[in-house]
Design a protein around this motif. Structure first.
Motif, PDB file in Angstrom:
ATOM      1  N   ALA A 122      54.641  59.184  65.897  1.00 14.46           N
ATOM      2  CA  ALA A 122      55.335  60.771  65.970  1.00 14.46           C
ATOM      3  C   ALA A 122      54.459  61.860  65.556  1.00 14.46           C
ATOM      4  N   ALA A 123      53.498  60.985  63.836  1.00 11.71           N
ATOM      5  CA  ALA A 123      52.925  62.009  62.451  1.00 11.71           C
ATOM      6  C   ALA A 123      51.729  62.327  63.483  1.00 11.71           C
ATOM      7  N   ALA A 124      51.044  61.712  64.510  1.00 11.79           N
ATOM      8  CA  ALA A 124      50.425  61.651  65.487  1.00 11.79           C
ATOM      9  C   ALA A 124      50.297  62.705  65.920  1.00 11.79           C
ATOM     10  N   GLY A 125      51.361  63.192  66.673  1.00 14.20           N
ATOM     11  CA  GLY A 125      51.411  64.390  67.801  1.00 14.20           C
ATOM     12  C   GLY A 125      51.957  63.284  68.905  1.00 14.20           C
ATOM     13  N   LEU A 126      52.264  62.150  69.065  1.00 13.63           N
ATOM     14  CA  LEU A 126      52.495  60.993  70.153  1.00 13.63           C
ATOM     15  C   LEU A 126      54.048  60.439  70.637  1.00 13.63           C
ATOM     16  N   ARG A 127      54.491  60.508  71.295  1.00 14.80           N
ATOM     17  CA  ARG A 127      55.920  59.933  71.134  1.00 14.80           C
ATOM     18  C   ARG A 127      56.349  58.891  70.445  1.00 14.80           C
ATOM     19  N   PRO A 128      57.022  58.446  69.647  1.00 13.42           N
ATOM     20  CA  PRO A 128      57.382  57.259  68.890  1.00 13.42           C
ATOM     21  C   PRO A 128      57.496  55.779  69.344  1.00 13.42           C
ATOM     22  N   GLY A 129      56.961  54.581  68.765  1.00 14.01           N
ATOM     23  CA  GLY A 129      56.632  53.328  69.526  1.00 14.01           C
ATOM     24  C   GLY A 129      58.162  52.998  69.664  1.00 14.01           C
TER      25      GLY A 129
ATOM     26  N   LEU B 236      51.095  60.621  53.433  1.00  9.96           N
ATOM     27  CA  LEU B 236      52.617  59.900  53.123  1.00  9.96           C
ATOM     28  C   LEU B 236      53.439  61.497  52.753  1.00  9.96           C
ATOM     29  N   ALA B 237      53.159  62.761  52.021  1.00 10.42           N
ATOM     30  CA  ALA B 237      53.353  63.137  51.293  1.00 10.42           C
ATOM     31  C   ALA B 237      53.803  64.738  52.342  1.00 10.42           C
ATOM     32  N   SER B 238      52.354  64.901  53.660  1.00 11.21           N
ATOM     33  CA  SER B 238      53.359  65.491  54.040  1.00 11.21           C
ATOM     34  C   SER B 238      53.730  65.510  55.550  1.00 11.21           C
ATOM     35  N   ARG B 239      53.932  63.948  55.526  1.00 12.55           N
ATOM     36  CA  ARG B 239      54.421  62.620  57.073  1.00 12.55           C
ATOM     37  C   ARG B 239      52.897  63.187  58.312  1.00 12.55           C
ATOM     38  N   LYS B 240      51.948  63.191  57.609  1.00 11.55           N
ATOM     39  CA  LYS B 240      51.214  63.681  59.172  1.00 11.55           C
ATOM     40  C   LYS B 240      49.792  62.464  58.931  1.00 11.55           C
ATOM     41  N   VAL B 241      49.602  61.886  60.229  1.00 15.60           N
ATOM     42  CA  VAL B 241      48.481  61.469  60.469  1.00 15.60           C
ATOM     43  C   VAL B 241      46.940  62.472  60.509  1.00 15.60           C
ATOM     44  N   LYS B 242      46.518  62.365  59.619  1.00 11.97           N
ATOM     45  CA  LYS B 242      45.375  63.425  59.283  1.00 11.97           C
ATOM     46  C   LYS B 242      44.287  63.292  60.325  1.00 11.97           C
ATOM     47  N   LYS B 243      44.347  62.048  60.260  1.00 12.25           N
ATOM     48  CA  LYS B 243      42.842  61.963  61.182  1.00 12.25           C
ATOM     49  C   LYS B 243      43.273  60.174  61.995  1.00 12.25           C
ATOM     50  N   ARG B 244      41.984  60.189  63.201  1.00  8.84           N
ATOM     51  CA  ARG B 244      42.306  58.277  63.444  1.00  8.84           C
ATOM     52  C   ARG B 244      40.771  58.276  63.739  1.00  8.84           C
ATOM     53  N   VAL B 245      40.097  57.309  63.094  1.00 12.23           N
ATOM     54  CA  VAL B 245      38.860  56.607  62.794  1.00 12.23           C
ATOM     55  C   VAL B 245      39.182  55.327  63.811  1.00 12.23           C
ATOM     56  N   PRO B 246      38.326  55.732  64.795  1.00 10.13           N
ATOM     57  CA  PRO B 246      37.916  54.168  65.911  1.00 10.13           C
ATOM     58  C   PRO B 246      36.733  53.213  65.462  1.00 10.13           C
TER      59      PRO B 246
ATOM     60  N   ILE C 167      42.068  53.040  62.622  1.00  6.73           N
ATOM     61  CA  ILE C 167      42.584  54.167  61.209  1.00  6.73           C
ATOM     62  C   ILE C 167      43.388  54.666  61.590  1.00  6.73           C
ATOM     63  N   TRP C 168      45.140  54.504  61.557  1.00  2.00           N
ATOM     64  CA  TRP C 168      45.341  55.848  61.468  1.00  2.00           C
ATOM     65  C   TRP C 168      45.751  56.080  59.462  1.00  2.00           C
ATOM     66  N   VAL C 169      44.837  57.388  59.449  1.00  2.21           N
ATOM     67  CA  VAL C 169      44.824  57.919  57.735  1.00  2.21           C
ATOM     68  C   VAL C 169      45.597  58.711  57.464  1.00  2.21           C
ATOM     69  N   VAL C 170      47.079  58.303  56.969  1.00  3.47           N
ATOM     70  CA  VAL C 170      48.382  59.266  57.286  1.00  3.47           C
ATOM     71  C   VAL C 170      48.606  59.901  55.576  1.00  3.47           C
TER      72      VAL C 170
END
Lengths: 373, 181
Positions: free
Chosen positions: A251-258, A308-318, A303-306
């Motif tokens: 959800a922090a990456a804008g997707l539905r939760p696992g 923690l303070a804002s609870r957002k996935v900032k970047k996804r690195v293939p 790699i998902w770069v999270v």
């Protein structure tokens, strides 16, 4: 590398070739830019890699059945391990080997009454923040913790801890661990007898377990937990831990939760040492793969770069090569170290995510960095 | 959670057992059982609680949907749904037997796997064969309902060579314990 080569006797050789004497290097002072890469199942030893040059600096002697821990102040390298006097039989010996971090010379051995034999895992041998006490998990198959006085280099007491495993130190209290009833057990060591208290249950150990390779941040006394479905929680550790609410990494990456349902394909966390925390910035790096539930050991393809303070996935690195283990250096320009099935170590810039080095044949085991353990 | 939740039941059983005594005495008893019994009856009762399990593809894990019953040297052989290690059937042993010169562990972790031929779930004990260097053949790591170290009976990383003359790990077997329901 720090030592100068001894002066050789003058020689009349026209090419300047002179007789030499063999000598032994010392390591430079322990650096935050290093990664300690375990050989893993197939390869013994722990290779010390310099993240900047990608060069191997030395090797810490570790057998397959061992756990490595770094003294928080960098004064020693500790290896808790198990061997038998005749390799595969004979007298079993469990001990902590204490190594000098500059010469890698063996300083001492501390006998232990036993320890879990499992191969290297992140939270089976941890050290108190002041460096004075080591906690070694034992499983016989009843579970207990060996409390070791690292100052006197002596085994202390054994604390029986049924139904719990995977340790973290708790400053001024003792240590804590995760339990099969979904609680944190905190073990207070001040008195004559250890006092074990349990938190309220906050996770389901069989249905959505917390990865036992969770992270403990000494600086803030905070643990970071991640479950198989991708729920992140932090817990402020102390005499009674305070566990924060759970939030979904997807959800922090804008997707539905696992979800635990079969055939529900999502991005899921997976691997062995599958997450790393850059303490100063509160940046969590998590290995993620596409799959269903019960793929918790599948290597990461991103790699998902999270934050923690804002609870957002900032970047996804293939990733070009899937990774099973991930660690980050704790300096201001963090480097990521990764290993996987290939048995090589990838070193990547932790901000630009540019690959800096690929070091072949290091083994595919777990990784330690200074201040990251 | 999915409708198929057999080890949730195993967990409940363990909790019941642990709750009826103290946890510590439960584990002490577990230890005693290990010494006394060559075959520790792992969670035999839990099946009674299963009610009409859903065996549709929608209720099966990815492993169960793709499992086969013919070749026990392949990682997708049905009994291997939670195995981690070298398959003893590739090392001179069998699916439930140890290679020459090694010794089966009297205790193990357990999986609950579905046989695709009859659609039934069976309890499988993943007993290690112990006493020699790692076999190194047919490495598999399947993780259906596999949990973490704080539930060691459902964790597939622990070396289970307890009670054998040597704790050195060689390979893993998948011994039938019985029908799950």
């Amino acid at each position: 590398m720090a030592s100068a080569q001894p002066a050789a006797a003058p020689s009349g050789d026209p090419n300047g070739l002179q007789p030499e004497e063999a000598y032994t290097h010392k390591l430079p002072p322990l650096s935050q830019r290093w990664g300690f890469v375990r050989g893993g199942w197939e390869s013994g030893g722990t290779r010390i890699l310099d993240g900047d040059s990608g060069k191997m600096l030395g090797l810490v002697q570790t057998t397959r059945w061992s756990d490595l821990a770094l003294d928080p102040a960098g004064k020693a390298i500790y290896v808790a391990e198990t061997i038998w006097s005749k390799i595969n039989r004979g007298t079993r010996q469990d001990y902590i080997a204490v190594y000098d971090p500059v010469t890698l010379a063996l300083l001492s051995e501390i006998p232990l009454p036993g320890r879990l034999i499992i191969g290297a895992m992140k939270n089976n041998f941890v050290i108190s923040d002041d460096g004075k006490t080591g906690f070694v998990y034992n499983f016989s198959p009843a579970s207990s913790v060996n409390v070791v006085d690292l100052e006197k280099r002596k085994m202390g007491r054994v604390v029986e801890l049924p139904g719990c495993a995977s340790l973290m130190p708790v400053a001024g209290v003792g240590f804590a661990s995760l339990c099969s009833d979904g609680t944190i057990a905190t073990v207070a060591l001040a008195g004559k007898a250890p006092v074990i208290t349990h938190s309220q249950p906050f996770f389901k150990a069989a249905e959505d377990p917390i990865f036992d390779s969770y992270i403990y941040d000494r600086g803030t006394g905070t643990a970071v937990f991640l479950t198989y479905t991708g729920l992140i929680r932090t817990a402020k550790m102390g005499a009674a831990p305070t566990v924060g609410e759970a939030w979904s990494i997807q959800a922090a990456a804008g997707l539905r939760p696992g979800d635990t349902r079969p055939l529900d394909i999502n991005w899921m966390p997976g691997g062995r040492q599958l997450m790393a925390l850059h303490r100063k910035t509160g940046t969590l790096y998590v290995l993620m793969h596409r799959g269903e539930y019960w793929t918790q050991k599948e290597d990461g393809e991103e790699i998902w770069v999270v934050d923690l303070a804002s609870r957002k996935v900032k970047k996804r690195v293939p990733l070009k090569v899937r990774a099973s283990n991930l660690e980050v250096t704790q300096d201001d320009k963090p480097l990521l170290f990764m290993t996987g099935d290939e048995g090589a170590t990838i070193i990547m810039d932790g901000t630009s995510f540019e690959q800096k080095h690929k070091v072949e044949r290091t083994g595919g085991g777990i990784i330690a960095t200074v201040g990251g353990e | 959670m999915s409708g198929f939740d057999l080890d949730g039941m195993g967990e409940r059983l363990l909790r019941r057992m642990a709750g009826n005594s103290s946890r510590r005495s439960f584990l002490t008893k577990l230890g005693a059982t290990i010494v006394a019994a060559p075959v520790f009856p792992l969670l035999p009762v839990s099946r009674a609680r299963a009610a009409k399990p859903d065996r549709s593809p929608e209720a099966k894990t990815e492993f169960a949907r793709n499992a086969q019953t013919k070749d026990d040297t392949k990682c997708n052989y049905w009994r291997y749904c939670a195995i981690d290690g070298s398959l003893c059937s590739c090392c001179g042993g069998g699916v439930a037997s140890c290679p020459a010169g090694t010794e089966p562990s009297p205790v193990s972790w357990v999986g609950t796997c579905i046989n695709p031929d009859d659609g039934n779930a069976y309890l499988i004990a993943y007993r290690d064969c112990c006493g020699k260097a790692g076999c190194g053949q047919c490495g598999c790591d399947n993780t259906d309902r596999e949990t973490q170290l704080y539930m060691p009976q459902l964790n597939n990383n622990v070396i289970w060579c307890f009670g054998t003359s040597s704790m050195e790990y060689h390979c893993s077997t998948a011994v039938m314990v019985g029908k799950a329901q």
